[in-house]
Each structure stands twice: as C-alpha cells, then as structure tokens.
Enzyme design. Structure first.
Site, short mmCIF file in Angstrom:
data_model
loop_
_atom_site.label_atom_id
_atom_site.label_comp_id
_atom_site.label_asym_id
_atom_site.label_seq_id
_atom_site.Cartn_x
_atom_site.Cartn_y
_atom_site.Cartn_z
N ARG A 226 19.62 3.40 3.70
CA ARG A 226 20.70 2.67 3.86
C ARG A 226 20.30 1.63 5.00
O ARG A 226 19.96 2.45 6.17
CB ARG A 226 22.07 3.22 3.82
CG ARG A 226 22.70 3.60 2.67
CD ARG A 226 22.85 2.40 1.82
NE ARG A 226 23.42 2.73 0.39
CZ ARG A 226 23.06 3.13 -0.74
NH1 ARG A 226 21.25 2.74 -0.56
NH2 ARG A 226 23.58 3.29 -1.86
N GLU B 248 23.02 -6.61 4.45
CA GLU B 248 22.49 -7.12 2.99
C GLU B 248 23.92 -7.32 2.23
O GLU B 248 24.79 -6.63 2.10
CB GLU B 248 21.73 -6.23 2.39
CG GLU B 248 22.21 -4.83 1.90
CD GLU B 248 21.24 -3.81 1.19
OE1 GLU B 248 21.52 -3.51 0.05
OE2 GLU B 248 20.21 -3.51 1.79
N HIS C 166 16.22 -4.66 -1.78
CA HIS C 166 16.78 -3.52 -2.32
C HIS C 166 16.71 -3.25 -4.08
O HIS C 166 17.30 -3.20 -4.72
CB HIS C 166 18.23 -3.39 -2.27
CG HIS C 166 19.14 -2.24 -2.28
ND1 HIS C 166 20.17 -1.88 -1.34
CD2 HIS C 166 18.75 -0.96 -2.88
CE1 HIS C 166 20.57 -0.85 -1.55
NE2 HIS C 166 19.63 -0.27 -2.44
#
EC number: 1.1.1.26
Length: 350
Positions: A254, A283, A301
C-alpha cells in the site's frame, strides 16, 4: 420485505457474471447507481422505504469507495441492523475500519490467498527492473535516444543479484512467494522483519532481524506489509536515513506505508537509487515530480490485474456472500475477527 436475503453489490466486476447468476438463485442482488454519493448512500440505508435499509450482506470493490467513501465508523453506525457481513474484493482492506464493524457484530471478509502469486510476480518484475535500471532504458528508448545517446541509450549501469541483501518487510503469504521467486535469479542473502519472528519452518531460510538492523543491511527493501495505524509511514525520512546509500525500494503493498514526499526527496538526493512502485500514497493522484523521475519504475496498481486472479477474487467474494446466506458465516474472515466467538454464533439467512 424480500423473501430472499438481500445482497448489496457495490462496484462492478469483470469476470464474475456466472457466479453472481448462481447467487441470484438464493438471493435478491441489488446495486446502486454509478452516480451515488456517500451522502446519498448514508441517507438511503437509513430510509425504511428504501430497499437498502433491508440489506443483509454487502459486497464491495475498492473502486466503490467513490460512491460510499471509506467503510468507517460513521458508515458502520448508519447501516441497518439487518447487515451481518461485508465481503471485500481484495486482500488489503485498509478502506475498512474493522473495529466499528466488530462492535456491531458485522463480519468482515477479504480474499487473502488468491492475490499472492500475481502480486509476487509484479513485485519481482519491479524489483529486477529497478535494480537493472530498465525503467530508465525504456524511457530513453521511447524518447528516441538510441543510438545517438550511446549503448543502452546512455542508461546508467544496473546491478546483478549476486551479493545483494534483499530485506523483506513483511514475510507473509506474498513475502514468501516473492522470496521463492527471487532465489532462481541468483539472490542468496535474505533478511526479514515482522512484528514477531516466525517459526523456522515458515522462514524459508530467511534471517529474522530487528527493524534497525533491517534498515542498515538491506540493499533492496521489499515492502509487503498491510496498511494500518502501525504501518502508516513506516518508511519515512528518519528510517530512510538509516538505510544504505543507493538502496532500492520496491512496494506492491500500500502506498501510504511509505511517506511519499520523503521517498521523493531521497530519490532526488540519490539516497534511494531507484524504486519499483505499484502503489502510491494518494493514488490515483500521483506526484508529478515522482512520475517524472526516470529512476522510478511505476505501474498503476496492477498487482492483481490478471484474468485468472481477478476471476478467482470475484468468485470468492460471491462464495463468501453465499456462505453467509447458507451458514451465517463468511469463509475468509479478516484476522482481527478470527478469535472472536460471536461469528460462530451467526445463523443462516435462509
């Protein structure tokens, strides 16, 4: 009230149509409009005239946060008393504050095992790319700097795996998959840091060290910890300063585990030589300065962005919902709730 248990499906999926079709045989599956805001959602789940006030199981994707916001205390308290489970499509569930759901005896489930291989593959790609400066070479190739800029478009030399110490921050399912994938490339020196040392059979030959020693010894820092209040900005200006000069950082966990501004500053100074990143602190908003750095090999991602993995994830979420309906219990309850007695007392919904 509906004769079938009501399942609220938040967010779209790509490959789960068949599984959802099967679930609809025993459940009334409802959705919300794409334009729904958090304010609307909180209002409608409290409205006794709205079907949302009768929901018993909620499934959600990470993207659905744009409609509901975080599953925090405010949302947990707003949900109707009929809700017994929240099933999340992902291994990481930092968008859900588990504690307020625990207080309301609402089960929370994730998909912990299915993402390990795909995420580890992505991690190894980023690690090798950052170590060898492949990101720099790719940018210079696209910019048309070959052959004028010289061999390899003038890219700086990268480094081989031999002799490098890989520090795995979080030797869990994904961390172990990364470890086993790296060995055939010639990496031999592995250390790890968890909150507690693992049993030897789970270490896979990886040496446990304290956090300070971990920072000092790692040539490559492999970040694999979940995001929570203990790990937020675990990598920050102070911890980066304790790392080796020219360290390589790879993060597929993360974004907010790393203080992004501190990392950017360290990349600019050369303290961090390169970084492989699949996740970012804010993000989908990404720092323009960070993106402009050629020594950053970044992905949007994509760690679990494969047909096979995504299909399995979506199917497991449906299986969690189905199991709640038939037995009262989710299949993959999150660790914070695994030692609680009350989930075992849950009854079937049919």
């Amino acid at each position: 009230m509906s004769k079938k248990p009501i399942v609220l499906k938040l967010g779209k999926d790509a490959f789960g149509d068949q599984a959802w079709g099967e679930l609809e045989k025993i459940a009334d599956v409802i959705t919300i409009p794409e334009s729904t805001t958090r304010e609307q959602f909180l209002r409608e789940v409290k409205d006794p005239q709205n079907k949302l006030s009768q929901v018993q199981v909620i499934t959600r994707t990470a993207r659905s946060v744009k409609n509901t916001g975080r599953f925090d205390e405010e949302l947990a308290l707003a949900l109707p008393s009929s809700v017994v489970a929240v099933c999340h499509t992902g291994a990481g569930y930092d968008q859900i504050d588990v504690e307020p759901f625990k207080k309301r005896h609402i089960q929370v489930a994730n998909v912990p095992d299915l993402v390990s291989n795909a995420t580890a593959d992505t991690h190894v790609f980023l690690l090798l790319g950052a170590l060898r400066n492949f990101g720099i070479g790719n940018r210079r190739l696209i910019e048309g700097n070959w052959p004028e800029a010289g061999p390899a478009c003038g890219s700086p030399f990268g480094y081989d795996p031999e002799g490098k110490t890989v520090g795995i921050l979080g030797l869990g399912r994904i961390g172990r998959c990364i470890l086993e994938r790296l060995k055939p490339f010639g990496f031999e020196n592995f250390i790890y840091h968890n909150r507690h040392q693992l049993p030897s059979e789970e270490e896979h030959g990886c040496e446990y060290v304290g956090f300070e020693e971990f920072l000092k010894r790692s040539d490559i820092v492999s970040v694999n910890v979940p995001l929570n209040h203990n790990t937020h900005h675990l990598i920050n200006a102070e911890t980066i300063e304790k790392m080796k000069d020219g360290v390589v950082i790879v993060n597929t966990a993360r974004g907010a585990v790393i203080d992004e501004q501190a990392m950017t500053d360290a990349l600019r100074s050369g303290k961090i030589r390169s970084a492989g990143l699949d996740v970012f602190e804010y993000e989908p908003k990404i720092s323009k300065e960070l993106l402009s750095m050629s020594q950053v090999l970044g992905l949007p991602h994509m760690g679990t962005h494969s047909v096979e993995t995504r299909k399995k994830m979506e199917e497991l979420v449906v299986e969690n919902a189905k199991n709640v309906i038939l037995t009262g219990k989710v299949l993959t309850i999150v660790p914070e709730l695994q030692n609680e007695d009350w989930p075992n007392e849950s009854k079937p919904l049919v």
